[in-house]
Design a protein around this motif. Structure first.
Motif, PDB file in Angstrom:
ATOM      1  N   MET A 347       0.831  -1.201   0.000  1.00 61.70           N
ATOM      2  CA  MET A 347       0.000   0.000   0.000  1.00 61.70           C
ATOM      3  C   MET A 347       0.868   1.256   0.000  1.00 61.70           C
ATOM      4  O   MET A 347       0.559   2.250  -0.650  1.00 61.70           O
ATOM      5  CB  MET A 347      -0.951  -0.006   1.192  1.00 61.70           C
ATOM      6  N   PHE A 348       1.985   1.210   0.746  1.00 60.02           N
ATOM      7  CA  PHE A 348       2.872   2.373   0.792  1.00 60.02           C
ATOM      8  C   PHE A 348       3.749   2.448  -0.455  1.00 60.02           C
ATOM      9  O   PHE A 348       4.021   3.542  -0.960  1.00 60.02           O
ATOM     10  CB  PHE A 348       3.749   2.315   2.048  1.00 60.02           C
ATOM     11  N   ASP A 349       4.195   1.309  -0.956  1.00 61.20           N
ATOM     12  CA  ASP A 349       5.156   1.314  -2.051  1.00 61.20           C
ATOM     13  C   ASP A 349       4.519   1.445  -3.426  1.00 61.20           C
ATOM     14  O   ASP A 349       5.080   2.084  -4.312  1.00 61.20           O
ATOM     15  CB  ASP A 349       5.982   0.013  -2.021  1.00 61.20           C
ATOM     16  N   SER A 350       3.362   0.829  -3.634  1.00 55.06           N
ATOM     17  CA  SER A 350       2.875   0.701  -4.997  1.00 55.06           C
ATOM     18  C   SER A 350       1.524   1.359  -5.241  1.00 55.06           C
ATOM     19  O   SER A 350       1.097   1.457  -6.380  1.00 55.06           O
ATOM     20  CB  SER A 350       2.753  -0.777  -5.370  1.00 55.06           C
ATOM     21  N   TYR A 351       0.867   1.796  -4.181  1.00 56.81           N
ATOM     22  CA  TYR A 351      -0.504   2.262  -4.374  1.00 56.81           C
ATOM     23  C   TYR A 351      -0.718   3.711  -3.958  1.00 56.81           C
ATOM     24  O   TYR A 351      -1.218   4.522  -4.725  1.00 56.81           O
ATOM     25  CB  TYR A 351      -1.461   1.347  -3.611  1.00 56.81           C
ATOM     26  N   GLY A 352      -0.325   4.026  -2.728  1.00 60.12           N
ATOM     27  CA  GLY A 352      -0.682   5.334  -2.196  1.00 60.12           C
ATOM     28  C   GLY A 352       0.197   6.471  -2.666  1.00 60.12           C
ATOM     29  O   GLY A 352       1.401   6.304  -2.858  1.00 60.12           O
ATOM     30  N   THR A 353      -0.398   7.630  -2.824  1.00 62.25           N
ATOM     31  CA  THR A 353       0.383   8.850  -2.998  1.00 62.25           C
ATOM     32  C   THR A 353       0.978   9.223  -1.642  1.00 62.25           C
ATOM     33  O   THR A 353       0.629   8.644  -0.606  1.00 62.25           O
ATOM     34  CB  THR A 353      -0.505   9.994  -3.499  1.00 62.25           C
ATOM     35  N   MET A 354       1.882  10.200  -1.628  1.00 63.56           N
ATOM     36  CA  MET A 354       2.492  10.591  -0.361  1.00 63.56           C
ATOM     37  C   MET A 354       1.432  11.084   0.612  1.00 63.56           C
ATOM     38  O   MET A 354       1.480  10.800   1.814  1.00 63.56           O
ATOM     39  CB  MET A 354       3.549  11.674  -0.595  1.00 63.56           C
ATOM     40  N   GLU A 355       0.447  11.820   0.103  1.00 65.40           N
ATOM     41  CA  GLU A 355      -0.607  12.335   0.974  1.00 65.40           C
ATOM     42  C   GLU A 355      -1.468  11.189   1.520  1.00 65.40           C
ATOM     43  O   GLU A 355      -1.849  11.180   2.698  1.00 65.40           O
ATOM     44  CB  GLU A 355      -1.482  13.326   0.200  1.00 65.40           C
ATOM     45  N   GLU A 356      -1.777  10.220   0.673  1.00 68.04           N
ATOM     46  CA  GLU A 356      -2.577   9.073   1.119  1.00 68.04           C
ATOM     47  C   GLU A 356      -1.820   8.230   2.140  1.00 68.04           C
ATOM     48  O   GLU A 356      -2.405   7.727   3.097  1.00 68.04           O
ATOM     49  CB  GLU A 356      -2.972   8.216  -0.086  1.00 68.04           C
ATOM     50  N   CYS A 357      -0.513   8.090   1.953  1.00 70.44           N
ATOM     51  CA  CYS A 357       0.296   7.326   2.903  1.00 70.44           C
ATOM     52  C   CYS A 357       0.337   8.002   4.271  1.00 70.44           C
ATOM     53  O   CYS A 357       0.311   7.339   5.308  1.00 70.44           O
ATOM     54  CB  CYS A 357       1.709   7.125   2.359  1.00 70.44           C
ATOM     55  N   GLU A 358       0.414   9.314   4.271  1.00 64.28           N
ATOM     56  CA  GLU A 358       0.390  10.055   5.528  1.00 64.28           C
ATOM     57  C   GLU A 358      -0.950   9.864   6.225  1.00 64.28           C
ATOM     58  O   GLU A 358      -1.019   9.652   7.449  1.00 64.28           O
ATOM     59  CB  GLU A 358       0.638  11.539   5.264  1.00 64.28           C
ATOM     60  N   LEU A 359      -2.023   9.924   5.438  1.00 63.58           N
ATOM     61  CA  LEU A 359      -3.363   9.727   5.995  1.00 63.58           C
ATOM     62  C   LEU A 359      -3.521   8.310   6.534  1.00 63.58           C
ATOM     63  O   LEU A 359      -4.083   8.106   7.615  1.00 63.58           O
ATOM     64  CB  LEU A 359      -4.414  10.003   4.918  1.00 63.58           C
ATOM     65  N   LEU A 360      -3.009   7.338   5.809  1.00 62.81           N
ATOM     66  CA  LEU A 360      -3.089   5.945   6.251  1.00 62.81           C
ATOM     67  C   LEU A 360      -2.312   5.742   7.546  1.00 62.81           C
ATOM     68  O   LEU A 360      -2.769   5.048   8.459  1.00 62.81           O
ATOM     69  CB  LEU A 360      -2.540   5.024   5.162  1.00 62.81           C
ATOM     70  N   THR A 361      -1.143   6.371   7.653  1.00 64.68           N
ATOM     71  CA  THR A 361      -0.340   6.268   8.877  1.00 64.68           C
ATOM     72  C   THR A 361      -1.105   6.827  10.069  1.00 64.68           C
ATOM     73  O   THR A 361      -1.182   6.189  11.132  1.00 64.68           O
ATOM     74  CB  THR A 361       0.994   7.025   8.704  1.00 64.68           C
ATOM     75  N   ASN A 362      -1.665   8.008   9.927  1.00 63.46           N
ATOM     76  CA  ASN A 362      -2.442   8.613  11.014  1.00 63.46           C
ATOM     77  C   ASN A 362      -3.642   7.751  11.386  1.00 63.46           C
ATOM     78  O   ASN A 362      -3.977   7.602  12.567  1.00 63.46           O
ATOM     79  CB  ASN A 362      -2.912  10.015  10.607  1.00 63.46           C
TER      80      ASN A 362
END
Length: 577
Positions: A347-362
């Motif tokens: 999800m972090f490497d191949s799918y999410g944008t940087m903004e989406e990855c930050e949102l997923l982390t939170n």
């Protein structure tokens, strides 16, 4: 601290590790463990491809979001060759009949082998050690743990310089040198033995460093002129020295070898075949559990690009850590955890944008803090949201399977999850910024500080993490540099020392071997406060990683594992019923 988490979550045997387990009865296709999950392989797709994919668009007819990133495999990674094979392969009714017969036969043969062990007290020490070594290579030692410990105690008191399973002074290897200091060993068997022993060396044992170089050179020279089992042994040792190899992956080979060479008692071989077949049925049952509807639903419903079946490969990986039948629950839980980590990785490497990855982390941080309450998923793309729901559903299943006095283990898993996603998110930002750690040590420290919830990480776990990181980088560097990707230790070494990739690879390989010496020191330390049972699992995990990354990234290129998996999980020994 992942190895400690694994043991904390998993060490609750459903029976003794003496092989006295029972499969589900013929009236049920499921054992008492109730979960059903499907694995996701961990792949390293690239930021450039991720950035080229557009975000969700609106369907003009029904205003549903349609994400054109879904279902794509831009790097053409090999899909698992197994598909739903093990979902339908296990037949409980047929297995029950075979098992009952094989269990009865094994009980009888086991008594015969126990008598052989008891009578070996009259043998010379070399033959006693060969018998114990054979039981280990055939993965039968857990059936005779007390007998073997008793035999080893006798051997130790016989002044054999702690020659089996204990630390040996390097001074004993002086016998392999002549008066001028040159090594005398020239016989292939002697060379192989010295080569394998040298790979249990620690820092400062100069004679073992010399032995490793000398024996490797000689073995590489004579290998083309050899054939048969000795040639096979030398070839395998040159790839992975014996102390680092995974026993369960090779156990069937040794049955055939010992049978052909007539070097092991018939009762031992008969027991090995019966035990392998019974264990295989058990593993088939577990594979049916972990390949069933949950992960299948994830792949079909989420349509995420990384929803490629890797459950069999993940289970194979965990089998190398816990092969004994009594650790069934551990294997299933760990397969699920590896699946979850792989899913998050993708999800972090191949799918999410940087903004989406930050949102997923939170989101994950909040969910973990609120006991898996998934209401925080708002704002995530539908594919991510669906996958996240399945992940937390699996955590609830694990929690349900824990007894009341085991519930304390779940916070370890929550903390691990938080640390993992923080690390992935940090890598996304580093890649986005094009940041390369200035030194290899800085690169490795980035990994260590992620586990800030651990007050005192055992040194051997740190060594495991470094070995795994370096193995991964050595095998994945060229592929991951095809498109922008987070920098590896090889890249950091090139930057730190202004050297070529060839020199950097050589130095990272040397660093890996140096770390193995640190690892060996912890493993052989008689005063180590870490329980031996945990040390064994950490060692097994490290061995399995060495196998997975041997000459290739075999987890990503899963076709390389096909023959070994087929031999272990599909092909039984022919036994007359």
């Amino acid at each position: 601290m992942q190895a400690s988490v694994m043991t904390t979550l998993s060490l609750r045997p459903e029976g003794q590790c003496n092989g006295s387990f029972l499969l589900a009865s013929s009236t049920s296709r499921r054992p008492c463990i109730s979960w059903s999950r499907r694995q996701q392989r961990p792949t390293k797709l690239h930021r450039q491809q991720m950035q080229q994919r557009s975000v969700a668009t609106v369907h003009h007819d029904n205003l549903e979001e349609v994400d054109d990133r879904l279902g794509k495999n831009p790097c053409n990674f090999h899909p698992s060759i197994w598909g739903d094979f093990f979902l339908h392969y296990y037949d409980a009714a047929a297995a029950s009949s075979k098992q009952q017969t094989w269990m009865a036969e094994r009980a009888e043969v086991k008594e015969d082998v126990a008598k052989i062990l008891a009578s070996s007290v009259a043998w010379d020490l070399d033959h006693r050690l060969q018998l114990i070594d054979a039981l280990e290579r055939l993965c039968l030692d857990h059936l005779f743990e007390d007998d073997i410990n008793a035999a080893l105690t006798q051997i130790r008191t016989s002044n054999v310089t702690d020659c089996y399973g204990y630390r040996v002074s390097p001074d004993v290897f002086v016998r392999f040198k002549d008066q001028e200091g040159s090594f005398l060993a020239n016989n292939p068997v002697e060379l192989l033995s010295l080569y394998n022993a040298a790979h249990l060396g620690t820092h400062g044992e100069i004679i073992l460093d010399e032995a490793a170089i000398f024996t490797r050179t000689r073995l590489e020279t004579i290998l083309p002129s050899l054939e048969g089992s000795l040639a096979h042994e030398i070839k395998c040792a040159l790839e992975i020295p014996l102390p680092r190899r995974v026993r369960i992956f090779e156990s069937k080979y040794y049955v055939s070898r010992f049978e052909n060479e007539i070097t092991v008692h018939d009762s031992v071989l008969q027991l090995a075949k019966l035990n392998a077949n019974i264990t295989q049925l058990h593993h088939q049952q577990e594979l049916e559990i972990v390949t069933s509807r949950w992960w299948r639903g994830l792949e079909i419903e989420s349509k995420l690009p990384f929803a490629r079946d890797r459950v069999v490969e993940s289970y194979f990986w965990m089998l190398g850590v816990y092969f004994e039948p009594c650790h069934s629950r551990g294997r299933i839980i760990l397969t699920m955890i590896i699946a979850i980590i792989g899913l998050l990785d993708d999800m972090f490497d191949s799918y999410g944008t940087m903004e989406e990855c930050e949102l997923l982390t939170n989101c994950i941080e909040k969910v973990c803090a609120c006991l898996w309450d998934t209401k925080f998923g708002d704002g995530l793309p539908e594919g991510m949201k669906h996958a996240l729901g399945k992940i937390f559903d699996s955590y609830e299943t694990m929690d349900h399977e824990l007894a009341r006095d085991e519930k304390y283990r779940m916070p370890y898993l929550k903390n691990l999850t938080i640390d993992v996603i923080r690390g992935y998110n940090k890598e996304v930002k580093m890649c986005e910024e094009g940041y390369i750690p200035r030194t290899v040590n800085e690169h490795l420290q980035q990994r260590r500080i992620l586990f800030d919830w651990v007050s005192s990480m055992p040194k051997i776990v740190e060594d495991l993490g470094i070995i795994v990181r370096l193995l991964d980088d050595l095998q994945s560097y060229e592929r991951e540099q095809l498109t922008p990707h987070v920098a590896s230790t090889i890249k950091s070494y090139m930057k730190e020392h202004s050297v070529s990739i060839q020199i950097a690879r050589k130095k990272i390989e040397e660093l890996k071997e140096d770390t193995w010496k640190d690892f060996n020191l912890e493993w052989l330390n008689p005063n180590n406060e870490v329980p031996r049972q945990l040390l064994e699992r950490i060692f097994n995990l490290t061995r399995t990683m060495d196998f997975i990354y041997n000459q290739d990234d075999n987890f990503t290129n899963c076709q390389n594992l096909r023959d070994t998996i087929h031999l272990l999980f599909v092909e039984p020994f022919a036994i007359s019923l």
